[in-house]
Design a protein around this motif. Structure first.
Motif, PDB file in Angstrom:
ATOM      1  N   ALA A   1      95.049  36.093   0.108  1.00 33.66           N
ATOM      2  CA  ALA A   1      95.393  35.353  -1.113  1.00 33.66           C
ATOM      3  C   ALA A   1      96.651  34.520  -0.913  1.00 33.66           C
ATOM      4  O   ALA A   1      96.795  33.441  -1.500  1.00 33.66           O
ATOM      5  CB  ALA A   1      95.581  36.324  -2.276  1.00 33.66           C
ATOM      6  N   ALA A   2      97.568  35.005  -0.063  1.00 33.81           N
ATOM      7  CA  ALA A   2      98.787  34.237   0.206  1.00 33.81           C
ATOM      8  C   ALA A   2      98.478  32.917   0.896  1.00 33.81           C
ATOM      9  O   ALA A   2      99.261  31.964   0.823  1.00 33.81           O
ATOM     10  CB  ALA A   2      99.747  35.063   1.060  1.00 33.81           C
ATOM     11  N   LEU A  14      86.604  38.925  -4.978  1.00 31.88           N
ATOM     12  CA  LEU A  14      87.134  39.109  -3.626  1.00 31.88           C
ATOM     13  C   LEU A  14      86.600  38.045  -2.671  1.00 31.88           C
ATOM     14  O   LEU A  14      87.333  37.533  -1.814  1.00 31.88           O
ATOM     15  CB  LEU A  14      86.782  40.502  -3.106  1.00 31.88           C
ATOM     16  CG  LEU A  14      87.484  41.684  -3.776  1.00 31.88           C
ATOM     17  CD1 LEU A  14      87.010  42.994  -3.166  1.00 31.88           C
ATOM     18  CD2 LEU A  14      88.996  41.566  -3.651  1.00 31.88           C
ATOM     19  N   SER A  15      85.338  37.697  -2.816  1.00 34.59           N
ATOM     20  CA  SER A  15      84.745  36.688  -1.933  1.00 34.59           C
ATOM     21  C   SER A  15      85.440  35.344  -2.094  1.00 34.59           C
ATOM     22  O   SER A  15      85.750  34.663  -1.108  1.00 34.59           O
ATOM     23  CB  SER A  15      83.245  36.544  -2.232  1.00 34.59           C
ATOM     24  OG  SER A  15      82.567  37.750  -2.003  1.00 34.59           O
ATOM     25  N   ILE A  16      85.691  34.959  -3.343  1.00 31.99           N
ATOM     26  CA  ILE A  16      86.356  33.676  -3.591  1.00 31.99           C
ATOM     27  C   ILE A  16      87.770  33.687  -3.020  1.00 31.99           C
ATOM     28  O   ILE A  16      88.215  32.730  -2.375  1.00 31.99           O
ATOM     29  CB  ILE A  16      86.378  33.375  -5.102  1.00 31.99           C
ATOM     30  CG1 ILE A  16      84.948  33.201  -5.628  1.00 31.99           C
ATOM     31  CG2 ILE A  16      87.200  32.126  -5.393  1.00 31.99           C
ATOM     32  CD1 ILE A  16      84.863  33.032  -7.126  1.00 31.99           C
ATOM     33  N   ILE A  17      88.497  34.797  -3.241  1.00 34.13           N
ATOM     34  CA  ILE A  17      89.866  34.899  -2.725  1.00 34.13           C
ATOM     35  C   ILE A  17      89.874  34.825  -1.203  1.00 34.13           C
ATOM     36  O   ILE A  17      90.704  34.132  -0.600  1.00 34.13           O
ATOM     37  CB  ILE A  17      90.525  36.204  -3.211  1.00 34.13           C
ATOM     38  CG1 ILE A  17      90.725  36.163  -4.730  1.00 34.13           C
ATOM     39  CG2 ILE A  17      91.864  36.425  -2.509  1.00 34.13           C
ATOM     40  CD1 ILE A  17      91.253  37.459  -5.310  1.00 34.13           C
ATOM     41  N   GLY A  54      91.574  31.789   0.755  1.00 37.24           N
ATOM     42  CA  GLY A  54      92.708  32.191   1.579  1.00 37.24           C
ATOM     43  C   GLY A  54      92.515  31.876   3.049  1.00 37.24           C
ATOM     44  O   GLY A  54      93.432  31.394   3.723  1.00 37.24           O
ATOM     45  N   LEU A  55      91.312  32.135   3.559  1.00 39.01           N
ATOM     46  CA  LEU A  55      91.035  31.820   4.963  1.00 39.01           C
ATOM     47  C   LEU A  55      91.151  30.324   5.225  1.00 39.01           C
ATOM     48  O   LEU A  55      91.665  29.904   6.272  1.00 39.01           O
ATOM     49  CB  LEU A  55      89.629  32.311   5.331  1.00 39.01           C
ATOM     50  CG  LEU A  55      89.496  33.780   5.728  1.00 39.01           C
ATOM     51  CD1 LEU A  55      88.035  34.146   5.924  1.00 39.01           C
ATOM     52  CD2 LEU A  55      90.285  34.068   7.000  1.00 39.01           C
ATOM     53  N   GLU A  56      90.679  29.528   4.277  1.00 37.01           N
ATOM     54  CA  GLU A  56      90.791  28.078   4.444  1.00 37.01           C
ATOM     55  C   GLU A  56      92.253  27.655   4.527  1.00 37.01           C
ATOM     56  O   GLU A  56      92.611  26.757   5.291  1.00 37.01           O
ATOM     57  CB  GLU A  56      90.102  27.360   3.285  1.00 37.01           C
ATOM     58  CG  GLU A  56      90.070  25.850   3.446  1.00 37.01           C
ATOM     59  CD  GLU A  56      89.387  25.159   2.287  1.00 37.01           C
ATOM     60  OE1 GLU A  56      89.196  23.931   2.368  1.00 37.01           O
ATOM     61  OE2 GLU A  56      89.041  25.838   1.297  1.00 37.01           O
ATOM     62  N   GLY A  57      93.104  28.323   3.730  1.00 36.63           N
ATOM     63  CA  GLY A  57      94.523  28.005   3.783  1.00 36.63           C
ATOM     64  C   GLY A  57      95.181  28.436   5.076  1.00 36.63           C
ATOM     65  O   GLY A  57      95.938  27.676   5.691  1.00 36.63           O
ATOM     66  N   TRP A  58      94.901  29.666   5.530  1.00 38.69           N
ATOM     67  CA  TRP A  58      95.529  30.172   6.755  1.00 38.69           C
ATOM     68  C   TRP A  58      95.051  29.427   7.997  1.00 38.69           C
ATOM     69  O   TRP A  58      95.821  29.213   8.937  1.00 38.69           O
ATOM     70  CB  TRP A  58      95.244  31.659   6.917  1.00 38.69           C
ATOM     71  CG  TRP A  58      96.079  32.546   6.043  1.00 38.69           C
ATOM     72  CD1 TRP A  58      95.647  33.378   5.056  1.00 38.69           C
ATOM     73  CD2 TRP A  58      97.501  32.693   6.075  1.00 38.69           C
ATOM     74  NE1 TRP A  58      96.698  34.028   4.458  1.00 38.69           N
ATOM     75  CE2 TRP A  58      97.856  33.632   5.074  1.00 38.69           C
ATOM     76  CE3 TRP A  58      98.512  32.126   6.844  1.00 38.69           C
ATOM     77  CZ2 TRP A  58      99.176  34.005   4.832  1.00 38.69           C
ATOM     78  CZ3 TRP A  58      99.828  32.494   6.608  1.00 38.69           C
ATOM     79  CH2 TRP A  58     100.150  33.422   5.613  1.00 38.69           C
ATOM     80  N   LEU A  89      97.807  27.674  10.504  1.00 38.67           N
ATOM     81  CA  LEU A  89      97.505  27.781  11.933  1.00 38.67           C
ATOM     82  C   LEU A  89      96.946  26.493  12.525  1.00 38.67           C
ATOM     83  O   LEU A  89      97.016  26.290  13.736  1.00 38.67           O
ATOM     84  CB  LEU A  89      96.516  28.933  12.167  1.00 38.67           C
ATOM     85  CG  LEU A  89      97.002  30.323  11.722  1.00 38.67           C
ATOM     86  CD1 LEU A  89      95.917  31.365  11.960  1.00 38.67           C
ATOM     87  CD2 LEU A  89      98.280  30.708  12.464  1.00 38.67           C
ATOM     88  N   GLY A  90      96.353  25.658  11.715  1.00 33.48           N
ATOM     89  CA  GLY A  90      95.820  24.392  12.213  1.00 33.48           C
ATOM     90  C   GLY A  90      94.558  24.539  13.040  1.00 33.48           C
ATOM     91  O   GLY A  90      94.240  23.666  13.854  1.00 33.48           O
ATOM     92  N   VAL A  91      93.816  25.621  12.844  1.00 36.91           N
ATOM     93  CA  VAL A  91      92.575  25.822  13.602  1.00 36.91           C
ATOM     94  C   VAL A  91      91.481  24.884  13.113  1.00 36.91           C
ATOM     95  O   VAL A  91      90.678  24.378  13.901  1.00 36.91           O
ATOM     96  CB  VAL A  91      92.115  27.292  13.495  1.00 36.91           C
ATOM     97  CG1 VAL A  91      90.787  27.502  14.216  1.00 36.91           C
ATOM     98  CG2 VAL A  91      93.192  28.214  14.056  1.00 36.91           C
ATOM     99  N   ILE A  92      91.441  24.647  11.809  1.00 38.24           N
ATOM    100  CA  ILE A  92      90.449  23.747  11.232  1.00 38.24           C
ATOM    101  C   ILE A  92      91.161  22.545  10.624  1.00 38.24           C
ATOM    102  O   ILE A  92      92.375  22.566  10.411  1.00 38.24           O
ATOM    103  CB  ILE A  92      89.589  24.456  10.162  1.00 38.24           C
ATOM    104  CG1 ILE A  92      90.475  24.951   9.007  1.00 38.24           C
ATOM    105  CG2 ILE A  92      88.830  25.613  10.778  1.00 38.24           C
ATOM    106  CD1 ILE A  92      89.691  25.590   7.876  1.00 38.24           C
TER     107      ILE A  92
END
Length: 339
Positions: A31-32, A254-257, A261-265, A271-274
């Motif tokens: 979520a962060a 939980l799925s939405i979070i 969140g993964l899109e942000g990280w 991280l700049g992976v995507i």
């Protein structure tokens, strides 16, 4: 693989609070990442097109031919009312003078033709220092002059409701940062708060973008609320118990979070992976919502079927974990990765 799933299912049922704690920690961490999501960047959708295709080539040619226009941001001020009157022109001239006097705006004005309006045109034609002493007869005479009438016709007209309108333009250097955006917003504020016989509004790229975002946010909130309510009603009708409904909704949340969140990280803000979001990645949460509801119904239905045949609670949960939950989780992960 079957042994691994069996051990995992026994671990989950033997230590349920540990499982819940791990899920909670992972959810908080993910979520962060929502704060690290970057907005959709114009042009990122081009990366999804074949780079040697006709669409990308055509866009490249347009950019080559009109590259200079990207250096200027045009703000259009719309004056509704009798603009070609001493009072209307005085209000127009005063507003435009105030805009030019704003330090944050003045520094961005283009070197030539920064501000153009009927007031400037008439004042220049009359050679007057200001428009305070200009009469209506002088305004009419200048407006009808052969060399000025075509230009004045382009700057004035009538709205669909019959109201007279006039426009003025303010040209700003496109610094491609928040300075030009703030300048456009400041011009819009000054226009809407300007008092006089004319009603003034501002049209510019950032104003249109802000209004679009506001309209989208205002429209999406009730739409999502109605969608979630409809989903809840359908799940309740199908599963028939509040506990099953709450489990499905918690899984949906939980799925939405996790996805956001993964899109942000993984995005450029962390991280700049995507890459940055685009029109396609914006659809991922919607797809995940549909998958989550589908998977929740399958999991709960499997559990209820086993309980109906007399299988104990723990065994029903373990069997569901082995044969339904974990396979569905793997399917969801592969779906997200493929998107």
């Amino acid at each position: 693989m079957s042994d691994i799933l069996g051990k995992l299912s026994r671990l989950v049922t033997a230590r349920p609070w540990v499982t819940i704690g791990v899920l909670l920690i992972v959810t908080v961490i993910l979520a962060a990442g929502a704060d690290r999501r970057v907005p959709i960047v114009d042009g990122t959708d081009l990366a999804l097109l074949p780079q040697d295709g006709p669409i990308v080539e055509a866009i490249g040619e347009i950019n080559d031919h009109f590259e200079a226009s990207g250096d200027v941001r045009l703000v259009t001020l719309v004056f509704r009312g009798a603009a070609l009157t001493p009072e209307g022109l005085s209000q127009m001239s005063g507003l435009l003078g105030g805009i030019a006097a704003e330090p944050d705006i003045a520094m961005l004005l283009t070197p030539t033709d920064a501000i153009f309006s009927p007031a400037h045109l008439i004042q220049a034609a009359l050679g007057a220092e200001n428009l305070d002493a200009v009469s209506q007869a002088e305004i009419d005479a200048v407006s009808a002059a052969p060399e000025i009438a075509p230009v004045m016709g382009a700057l004035t007209g009538t709205d669909v409701d019959g109201t007279a309108v006039a426009i003025a333009t303010v040209r700003l250097r496109n610094t491609q940062d928040e300075r030009v955006a703030d300048a456009e917003r400041r011009i819009a504020e000054m226009a809407t708060s300007d008092e006089g016989p004319l009603q003034v509004s501002s049209v510019s790229p950032i104003v249109v973008e802000d209004e679009y975002k506001q309209a989208t946010e205002d429209g999406m909130a009730p739409l999502i609320g109605v969608a979630l309510l409809l989903i809840a009603v359908l799940i309740l009708l199908f599963l028939r118990t509040l506990s099953d409904l709450m489990l499905a909704l918690v899984g949906l949340l939980l799925s939405i979070i996790w996805v956001v969140g993964l899109e942000g990280w993984l995005g450029p803000g962390a991280l700049g992976v995507i890459g940055p979001p685009n029109a396609l990645t914006a659809l991922v949460p919607i797809i995940i919502i549909g998958l989550t509801v589908d998977y929740a119904i399958q999991v709960v239905s499997n559990y209820r079927e086993q309980r109906a045949t007399g299988v104990p609670v723990i065994e029903a949960v373990r069997s569901g974990m082995r044969h339904v939950v974990i396979p569905l989780m793997l399917a969801a992960v592969t779906t997200m990765v493929s998107l």
